[in-house]
Design a protein around this motif. Structure first.
Motif, PDB file in Angstrom:
ATOM      1  N   LYS A  65       0.823  -1.198   0.000  1.00 16.57           N
ATOM      2  CA  LYS A  65       0.000   0.000   0.000  1.00 16.57           C
ATOM      3  C   LYS A  65       0.860   1.252   0.000  1.00 16.57           C
ATOM      4  CE  LYS A  65      -4.261   1.672   2.099  1.00 16.57           C
ATOM      5  NZ  LYS A  65      -5.260   1.445   3.149  1.00 16.57           N
ATOM      6  N   TRP A  71      -2.516   1.121  -4.129  1.00 13.79           N
ATOM      7  CA  TRP A  71      -1.712  -0.083  -4.092  1.00 13.79           C
ATOM      8  C   TRP A  71      -0.761  -0.109  -5.278  1.00 13.79           C
ATOM      9  CZ3 TRP A  71      -1.977  -3.753  -0.207  1.00 13.79           C
ATOM     10  CH2 TRP A  71      -3.032  -3.595   0.703  1.00 13.79           C
ATOM     11  N   THR A 152     -11.643 -16.159  -1.692  1.00 16.51           N
ATOM     12  CA  THR A 152     -11.273 -14.764  -1.544  1.00 16.51           C
ATOM     13  C   THR A 152     -12.517 -13.932  -1.282  1.00 16.51           C
ATOM     14  OG1 THR A 152     -10.338 -12.809  -2.619  1.00 16.51           O
ATOM     15  CG2 THR A 152     -11.346 -14.454  -4.055  1.00 16.51           C
ATOM     16  N   HIS A 154     -12.568 -10.683  -1.679  1.00 17.19           N
ATOM     17  CA  HIS A 154     -12.511  -9.442  -2.448  1.00 17.19           C
ATOM     18  C   HIS A 154     -13.587  -9.374  -3.520  1.00 17.19           C
ATOM     19  CE1 HIS A 154      -9.420  -7.149  -0.756  1.00 17.19           C
ATOM     20  NE2 HIS A 154      -8.367  -7.715  -1.307  1.00 17.19           N
ATOM     21  N   GLU A 155     -14.039 -10.541  -3.965  1.00 15.71           N
ATOM     22  CA  GLU A 155     -14.997 -10.558  -5.072  1.00 15.71           C
ATOM     23  C   GLU A 155     -16.399 -10.254  -4.569  1.00 15.71           C
ATOM     24  OE1 GLU A 155     -15.281 -13.305  -8.895  1.00 15.71           O
ATOM     25  OE2 GLU A 155     -16.029 -14.296  -7.107  1.00 15.71           O
ATOM     26  N   ASP A 156     -17.139  -9.475  -5.317  1.00 17.66           N
ATOM     27  CA  ASP A 156     -18.519  -9.139  -4.992  1.00 17.66           C
ATOM     28  C   ASP A 156     -19.421 -10.309  -5.377  1.00 17.66           C
ATOM     29  OD1 ASP A 156     -21.055  -8.173  -4.707  1.00 17.66           O
ATOM     30  OD2 ASP A 156     -20.736  -6.327  -5.839  1.00 17.66           O
ATOM     31  N   MET A 180      -9.412 -12.038   3.239  1.00 21.47           N
ATOM     32  CA  MET A 180      -9.612 -10.671   2.746  1.00 21.47           C
ATOM     33  C   MET A 180     -11.103 -10.366   2.606  1.00 21.47           C
ATOM     34  SD  MET A 180      -6.633 -10.811  -0.189  1.00 21.47           S
ATOM     35  CE  MET A 180      -7.354 -12.304  -0.895  1.00 21.47           C
ATOM     36  N   GLY A 181     -11.881 -10.809   3.586  1.00 24.19           N
ATOM     37  CA  GLY A 181     -13.327 -10.731   3.440  1.00 24.19           C
ATOM     38  C   GLY A 181     -14.042  -9.837   4.424  1.00 24.19           C
ATOM     39  N   LYS A 184     -16.525  -7.159   2.475  1.00 26.75           N
ATOM     40  CA  LYS A 184     -17.648  -7.769   1.757  1.00 26.75           C
ATOM     41  C   LYS A 184     -18.454  -8.734   2.622  1.00 26.75           C
ATOM     42  CE  LYS A 184     -16.578  -6.141  -2.445  1.00 26.75           C
ATOM     43  NZ  LYS A 184     -17.422  -5.162  -3.148  1.00 26.75           N
ATOM     44  N   PRO A 235      -9.478  -5.215   8.670  1.00 26.49           N
ATOM     45  CA  PRO A 235      -8.479  -6.016   7.950  1.00 26.49           C
ATOM     46  C   PRO A 235      -7.085  -5.808   8.553  1.00 26.49           C
ATOM     47  CG  PRO A 235      -9.842  -4.718   6.436  1.00 26.49           C
ATOM     48  CD  PRO A 235     -10.112  -4.210   7.816  1.00 26.49           C
TER      49      PRO A 235
END
Length: 279
Positions: A65, A71, A152, A154-156, A180-181, A184, A235
């Motif tokens: 980051k 990023w 993951t 991160h995905e919607d 990484m959730g 979401k 996170p």
């Protein structure tokens, strides 16, 4: 011949290294060796502060980051690995957990191979197993779960082209570990409920697993968002959904880990149980 092929045969080696969930004691012997011998270490933020502090600042490059919340593009990291290797340097690409578990290590390996750069993969303890294990949560259990799925976050899950089949995951009856959730969480917890998973299914959120400020919050799939918000979970954190998630509450009083703190989601207070030395 690849477009940016090395100009000479004196090409350095790149090591794709997993640092584990963050505790320097969980760094493998091989990882420590190659980090100490490296000319340059390209790292992100996830290896954990104690591990990063153990590396001389002069050979560290932060490719995680940036200032302003941006990023480093993966394309830049790929190019930089090749560039440094072409200079004959020994390079470590240091990642949290394991480089091949949602760490983009596979992409980097393919890029290195395409540019004829020798590399070695140094596996790490993934937070998806080891990180939740230190919280007393086994991802499999003879009485509760015969399978485990890693996803993951991160995905919607509401997008049309989702690569994650939440309905199929809900039907497995096994453990679901989401990396990484945190952001979401409301979306994928609702997707699992819509797919028929029971609202009372146990859920645990493990924040900064094995770090000095590690915390654990427990609830159910139906209370997922409230559990996160009431406890203030942020996170990096791992979400565990399934019967094994209830193990933390049963075992926490006997966990001897010095870095396991349980958050009471009702008022945000930390409950250390009777664990000796728990923070």
């Amino acid at each position: 011949m690849p477009e940016d092929a090395p100009a000479s045969e004196d090409v350095g080696t790149v090591y794709l290294v997993g640092s584990g969930p963050g505790d320097p004691g969980l760094l493998t012997v091989r990882a420590r060796e190659v980090i100490d011998d490296a000319d340059v270490v390209l790292h992100d933020k996830l290896p954990g502060p104690e591990i990063l502090d153990s590396i001389p600042a002069g050979k560290c490059e932060d490719v995680g980051k940036r200032a302003g919340g941006e990023w480093t593009p993966q394309e830049y990291t790929n190019r930089r690995l090749v560039e440094l290797a072409e200079q004959g340097k020994t390079v470590v690409r240091l990642k949290g957990g394991d480089p091949f578990v949602f760490g983009r290590g596979g992409e980097e390996a393919e890029h290195l191979a395409a540019n004829e750069v020798p590399f070695e993969v140094v596996p790490g303890v993934t937070s998806a197993i080891g990180g939740v294990g230190v919280a007393g949560i086994p991802v499999t259990h003879r009485d509760h779960a015969s399978s485990v799925s890693f996803v993951t976050g991160h995905e919607d899950p509401t997008k049309d082209e989702s690569a994650v089949d939440w309905e199929a995951l809900a039907a497995t009856g096994g453990t679901l570990v989401v990396l990484m959730g945190v952001g979401k969480l409301p979306e994928y917890s609702q997707a699992l409920l819509d797919a028929g998973m029971a609202p009372e299914t146990p859920l645990a959120l493990v924040e900064r697993a094995t770090w000095p400020d590690m915390r654990v919050a427990t609830g159910t799939l139906g209370t997922a968002e409230a559990t996160r918000d009431d406890a203030g979970i942020e996170p990096p954190a791992v979400t565990v959904i399934g019967e094994v998630a209830a193990s933390h509450d049963r075992l926490r009083a006997f966990l001897a880990n010095e870095r396991v703190s349980t958050v009471d989601a009702d008022d945000g207070d930390v409950d250390t149980g009777d664990a000796e030395g728990a923070e």
